[in-house]
Motif scaffolding. Sequence first.
Motif, short mmCIF file in Angstrom:
data_model
loop_
_atom_site.label_atom_id
_atom_site.label_comp_id
_atom_site.label_asym_id
_atom_site.label_seq_id
_atom_site.Cartn_x
_atom_site.Cartn_y
_atom_site.Cartn_z
N ILE A 1 0.88 -1.22 0.20
CA ILE A 1 0.15 0.08 -0.08
C ILE A 1 1.02 1.30 -0.16
CG2 ILE A 1 -1.76 1.32 1.24
CD1 ILE A 1 -2.57 -1.50 2.19
N TYR A 2 1.95 1.16 0.89
CA TYR A 2 2.74 2.45 1.10
C TYR A 2 4.00 2.76 -0.11
CZ TYR A 2 -0.19 3.33 4.88
OH TYR A 2 -1.08 3.49 5.84
N THR A 3 4.23 1.45 -0.68
CA THR A 3 5.46 1.75 -1.71
C THR A 3 4.84 1.66 -3.06
OG1 THR A 3 6.40 -0.67 -1.59
CG2 THR A 3 7.24 0.80 0.03
N ILE A 4 4.37 0.37 -3.67
CA ILE A 4 3.96 0.40 -5.12
C ILE A 4 2.69 0.79 -5.04
CG2 ILE A 4 5.88 -1.26 -5.55
CD1 ILE A 4 3.71 -3.49 -5.54
N LYS A 5 1.79 1.01 -4.11
CA LYS A 5 0.43 1.25 -4.32
C LYS A 5 -0.31 0.45 -5.34
CE LYS A 5 1.70 5.97 -3.15
NZ LYS A 5 2.56 5.76 -2.05
#
Length: 519
Positions: free
Chosen positions: A119-123
């Motif tokens: 969720i927070y890096t590649i979304k």
Amino acid sequence: MYTLKEGIDFYIEPMQNKKVTVFDTTLRDGEQTPGVSLTSSQKLEIARQLDKLGVDIIEAGFPISSEGDKESVKSISNAGLDTTVCGLARVLKKDIDACFESDVGLVHTFVPTSDVQRIYTIKKSQEEVIQLAVEAVQYIKDHGLKCMFSAMDATRTDPAYLIEVFKAVQEAGCDIINVPDTVGVMVPSAMYRQIKDIAAEITIPIDVHCHNDFGLAVANSLMAVEAGASQVQVTINGIGERAGNADLAQTVMSLTSIYGAKTNIRTEYLVETSKMVENYTGIRLPPNTPVVGQNAFSHESGIHSQGVLEKSDTFEPGIMTPEMVGHRRRIVLGKHTGKHAVKQSLESAGIKTSDKQLDEIVLRIKEIANKGKQITDADLYAVASAVLGKASSDEELIKLKEVSVMTGNIITPTAVVKADIEGKEIIAARTGVGPVDAALHAVRDILGESNHFKLQDFRIDAITGGADALADVYIGLENEKGRIVTARSANPDIVMASVEALVNAMNLLYKREEREEKS
Ligand code: KIV
Ligand code: ZN
């Protein structure tokens, strides 16, 4: 070899027939160690050493990260090594293409699978991640290369989803899956259960990549192998992101010596390899580092050294000897030293004492050690010479006369050394990477052909703080027969301290050789 597993035999799961593949990531994850940056030629040299050590796979770098990294991976791929060379790639075509262009034999592709990273890096959604992973594997396989897939942050990924990802890449033709404990949060029992669960669903080989945030990377790797993993990702000296990765030497020695598993590692090169990586990365190992550390087979206390001198297995594991890992057993003299160890050290240098003289030497050695000083061979011989009433300086083969160095930002550091050897004046001049290096080369050159010594240990400490600190140089020198002597010198001038320590050590080694020839 004397194998001793009494006690643990009852509790461990033996792996006599298990072959474990060693995947070394010193040049990739290891190079991501904060503050470490290796040149391409250092990387190539380390790769050759890893090949000599017998690792099965070298992860040589992350080719898309820079042109330099790509060139470096390519040069390792084309160096004619026996080992398989691997390149890292995200699940992106451009990354995988960079691996193809680097001529690797194996592509290691990865994507985060845990919610927090996804969720927070590649979304991306869970479905999108599976699709990307499958497409990457297919792309690699379509180009005829071997493929390893990593579910990054696997140990914090929902277990059912993780199995779904692994099944999808297996279906797509992946050759091996990797379970990274990316932030090092596993404990051995949890690792065991997770790998058991994965092994029950997946048929291709399982690899593990354990980080050492809680100091459990080696233990977690061993548990993974117990549970069914057949490959371990490790680094030399355990270097890597943050607190590093599982250490190669510790993992391999535990697997082979304790469990009885097989690897292709030629363990006798472990210390040599560790030293090379220590020098190139500048990351110094604490002396108590298992297997390869300075103290791994050193004994000081009276009870321990006496026991070890009688039979080494008394205070060593026995199933792992210094010879097996390219190390040496050392009896270190200090405040815990007993008479037995001092006598042994003196006798090995051909020095005989009466009981009374020996008592006096032990007393003086303890006095020096109580001042917080590490006792070198030079200290021991100086004390012995004093007690035996000999003037030790008369026995010096090399008498240092002059040392001069030139250094600066626009000249190559150069040193000139003048010495008297058996009445003959000899002068040598050498350049080096710095003034100390130049001076040490010049000192070695004054011996010409007879310089057959190897610098085994070299340490500089600043005794007091500040720019005028006294430099304390400690040197270990080894001759062709494997004899090591240690010497030191302290001087406000760092070059002089280094030169004096080296000359002291050379004189001692010559003295020892002379004594040995006579006896
Ligand atoms: O720690 C990690 O997850 C990694 C991957 C690239 C395998 O280094
Ligand atoms: Zn990692």
